[in-house]
Design a protein around this motif. Structure first.
Motif, short mmCIF file in Angstrom:
data_model
loop_
_atom_site.label_atom_id
_atom_site.label_comp_id
_atom_site.label_asym_id
_atom_site.label_seq_id
_atom_site.Cartn_x
_atom_site.Cartn_y
_atom_site.Cartn_z
N SER A 198 0.82 -1.36 -0.04
CA SER A 198 0.04 -0.14 -0.10
C SER A 198 0.89 1.33 -0.03
O SER A 198 0.40 2.31 -0.28
N LEU A 199 2.08 1.03 0.31
CA LEU A 199 3.18 2.34 0.47
C LEU A 199 4.02 2.28 -0.82
O LEU A 199 4.73 3.05 -1.07
N GLY A 200 4.47 1.11 -1.42
CA GLY A 200 5.40 0.71 -2.23
C GLY A 200 7.05 0.76 -1.62
O GLY A 200 8.02 0.84 -2.27
N MET A 201 7.04 0.55 -0.14
CA MET A 201 8.12 0.14 0.37
C MET A 201 7.98 -0.60 1.85
O MET A 201 7.02 -0.76 2.18
N ALA A 202 9.13 -0.98 2.15
CA ALA A 202 9.20 -1.53 3.67
C ALA A 202 9.17 -2.73 3.94
O ALA A 202 9.26 -3.32 5.15
N TYR A 203 8.98 -3.71 2.88
CA TYR A 203 8.80 -5.14 3.13
C TYR A 203 10.06 -5.69 3.51
O TYR A 203 10.23 -6.21 4.59
N GLY A 204 11.06 -5.35 3.04
CA GLY A 204 12.31 -5.79 3.07
C GLY A 204 13.02 -5.31 4.34
O GLY A 204 13.78 -6.03 5.13
N GLY A 255 8.46 4.62 9.13
CA GLY A 255 9.77 5.36 9.14
C GLY A 255 9.78 5.27 10.72
O GLY A 255 11.28 5.18 11.07
N GLY A 256 9.22 5.43 11.64
CA GLY A 256 9.48 5.66 12.90
C GLY A 256 9.83 4.46 13.49
O GLY A 256 10.93 4.01 14.43
N ALA A 299 19.45 5.18 7.91
CA ALA A 299 19.21 6.04 7.09
C ALA A 299 17.93 6.12 6.25
O ALA A 299 17.20 7.10 6.11
N LEU A 300 17.64 4.93 5.74
CA LEU A 300 16.44 4.68 4.95
C LEU A 300 15.15 5.10 5.83
O LEU A 300 14.27 5.71 5.39
N GLY A 301 15.16 4.71 7.04
CA GLY A 301 14.14 4.94 7.96
C GLY A 301 13.78 6.47 8.24
O GLY A 301 12.69 7.24 8.08
N VAL A 302 15.20 7.09 8.49
CA VAL A 302 14.85 8.77 8.55
C VAL A 302 14.38 9.44 7.37
O VAL A 302 13.61 10.23 7.21
N TYR A 303 14.77 8.75 6.07
CA TYR A 303 14.45 9.46 4.66
C TYR A 303 12.80 9.08 4.71
O TYR A 303 12.06 10.05 4.22
#
Length: 315
Positions: free
Chosen positions: A20-26, A238-239, A109-113
């Protein structure tokens, strides 16, 4: 058995977010595997093997809902596969002591972004319809694929916001196209890890658990992409990524911070995270309030209710 159930639930939740967001599975799945002590290369290999199945189902689901631009899939997916294979072989040659903090830094870094990008700016919509060129998508895919393999995730966090920031492709097609092209990245990265570390350090039970959870969630996520506000979801994810990888770094051998220092960091992260979520929710509600209300269909005079006729006669 409890660990397998937990991994399946993580796979389900991560795919709901990813689809639903296009990111974050990996990023989400790898972060958990590192937290329970998995070898960094093996963690990334496990996630990418599971992603072969989840991305295939996710891509098919997005295609059925009309969320895929196949030109974007081809332009970003092929160079992405090259970068993913290179990143997998690179990570396989690093020692565990070196790889774990390096991977945690990349994930942090990816989480902050993700947190900053979606909290502060949301989604750009003023460039819709303009073409996405190969000279933009090719290098983007190459970098995103490399980061994805070395960080255990990053295809979505790098690719999705970059395309969304261009404003040239509507959000649902951006997410659907990035998710669909990730199948190529998962295959290439898996081959790279199998060449680099073999299959001895990979727990195929964990692969199956992540895969089952992700496959269940993929069709639901493809439907949710039209309904869940990406701005709020991006801040939430992200958090989580920031908090988990900060914990890994502070407890690792590189820093080994005392309890008081760790708790102080956690408190600051929780406060910033809560503020970001609150701001994203307020901005989303404000954006919804600015949308013009849908026009009510006109009612023919001969079908007007009796009360309306009486009111007209009285005037």
């Amino acid at each position: 058995m409890r660990k397998l159930v937990l991994l399946a639930l993580v796979g389900l939740g991560a795919q709901l977010v990813d689809g639903s967001l296009g990111m974050a599975y990996g990023v989400t799945s790898t972060t958990l595997l590192l937290a329970i002590g998995t070898n960094p290369a093996a963690a990334s290999a496990t996630v990418h093997l599971a992603e072969i199945g989840t991305t295939l189902v996710s891509g098919a689901s997005h295609w059925r809902f009309g969320n895929v631009d196949w030109r974007v899939v081809a332009k970003i997916g092929i160079p992405g596969a090259v970068g993913a294979f290179a990143g997998a072989t690179f990570l396989s040659k690093l020692s565990t002591e070196t790889a774990e903090p390096v991977m945690s830094i990349i994930l942090l870094a990816l989480g902050v972004y993700i947190l900053v990008r979606f909290t502060a700016w949301g989604l750009r919509k003023d460039q819709l319809g303009k073409p996405l060129r190969k000279r933009f998508l090719g290098p983007l895919g190459l970098v995103a694929g490399f980061v994805d393999s070395t960080g255990g995730g990053g295809w979505g966090p790098v690719g999705t916001p970059a395309i969304l920031a261009s404003g040239r492709l509507e959000p649902r097609k951006t997410i659907g196209s990035v998710d669909t092209s990730e199948f190529l990245i998962a295959v290439a990265a898996s081959l790279g890890f199998l060449v680099g570390i073999g299959s001895e350090d990979i727990d195929y039970g964990w692969v199956a658990a992540l895969l089952i959870g992700g496959v269940i969630a993929a069709p639901i996520a493809a439907w949710l992409v039209r309904h869940v506000p990406p701005r709020v979801l991006g801040s939430a994810v992200g958090g989580i990524i920031i908090l988990t990888n900060t914990r890994t770094l502070l407890r690792g051998d590189w820093i080994d911070a005392p309890d008081g220092v760790r708790y102080a960091f956690y408190a600051v992260i929780y406060a910033v995270w809560a503020a970001a979520l609150a701001y994203s929710i307020r901005q989303h509600l404000a954006e919804r309030g600015q949308e013009p209300p849908a026009a009510e269909p006109a009612v023919p005079a001969d079908q007007a209710p009796p009360d309306a006729d009486k009111a007209a006669a009285s005037t």
